[in-house]
Design a protein around this motif. Structure first.
Motif, PDB file in Angstrom:
ATOM      1  N   THR A  85      31.659  52.246  38.842  1.00  0.00           N
ATOM      2  CA  THR A  85      30.949  53.099  37.895  1.00  0.00           C
ATOM      3  C   THR A  85      31.600  54.473  37.888  1.00  0.00           C
ATOM      4  O   THR A  85      32.480  54.761  38.701  1.00  0.00           O
ATOM      5  CB  THR A  85      29.465  53.242  38.288  1.00  0.00           C
ATOM      6  N   HIS A  86      31.161  55.290  36.981  1.00  0.00           N
ATOM      7  CA  HIS A  86      31.662  56.655  36.889  1.00  0.00           C
ATOM      8  C   HIS A  86      30.488  57.618  36.951  1.00  0.00           C
ATOM      9  O   HIS A  86      29.433  57.343  36.385  1.00  0.00           O
ATOM     10  CB  HIS A  86      32.431  56.865  35.583  1.00  0.00           C
ATOM     11  N   ARG A 106      35.468  58.130  39.439  1.00  0.00           N
ATOM     12  CA  ARG A 106      35.178  56.733  39.775  1.00  0.00           C
ATOM     13  C   ARG A 106      34.391  56.666  41.067  1.00  0.00           C
ATOM     14  O   ARG A 106      34.713  57.325  42.040  1.00  0.00           O
ATOM     15  CB  ARG A 106      36.463  55.938  39.951  1.00  0.00           C
TER      16      ARG A 106
END
Length: 116
Positions: free
Chosen positions: A103-104, A84
């Motif tokens: 977001t990842h 993450r």
């Protein structure tokens, strides 16, 4: 009953001239389970190196990198982890409320070491 035999002037080629495609799967999970070592520990990496040497001796041509965990290979772990990351503020103009987007990003460290 008459028997007819024909002998042809042909010799089987040397085995070095053969072409083969061997796609055996090296399983990090199986190595860890068999030897009861933690995944991705130094001991685990050493045991996997030995398994790669054995695969090389039989002429294995492929390497499999399980990205997803719990696939049909029976692997509990994947080699690509998604971490993450909190990104920049999402949202529009001056009237909108600022929202932080999550977001990842892929962590390829295990897959890279595996390939090394």
């Amino acid at each position: 009953m008459p028997v007819r035999l024909r002998v042809h002037d042909w010799k089987v080629p040397d085995s070095r001239e053969f072409t083969s495609h061997i796609g055996l799967v090296q399983s990090p999970d199986s190595v860890a389970m068999r030897y009861k070592v933690p995944m991705w520990s130094d001991r685990h990496w050493a045991l996997m190196e030995k398994s790669f040497q054995l695969l090389g001796k039989v002429g294995n041509d492929y390497i499999w990198i399980p990205v997803m965990r719990r696939s049909h290979f029976g692997n509990e772990h994947g080699m690509v982890r998604f971490v993450r990351k909190v990104g920049a503020a999402a949202g529009g103009g001056a009237d909108s409320q600022q929202v932080t987007a999550e977001t990842h990003a892929p962590d390829l460290s295990v897959a890279e070491r595996y390939l090394d």
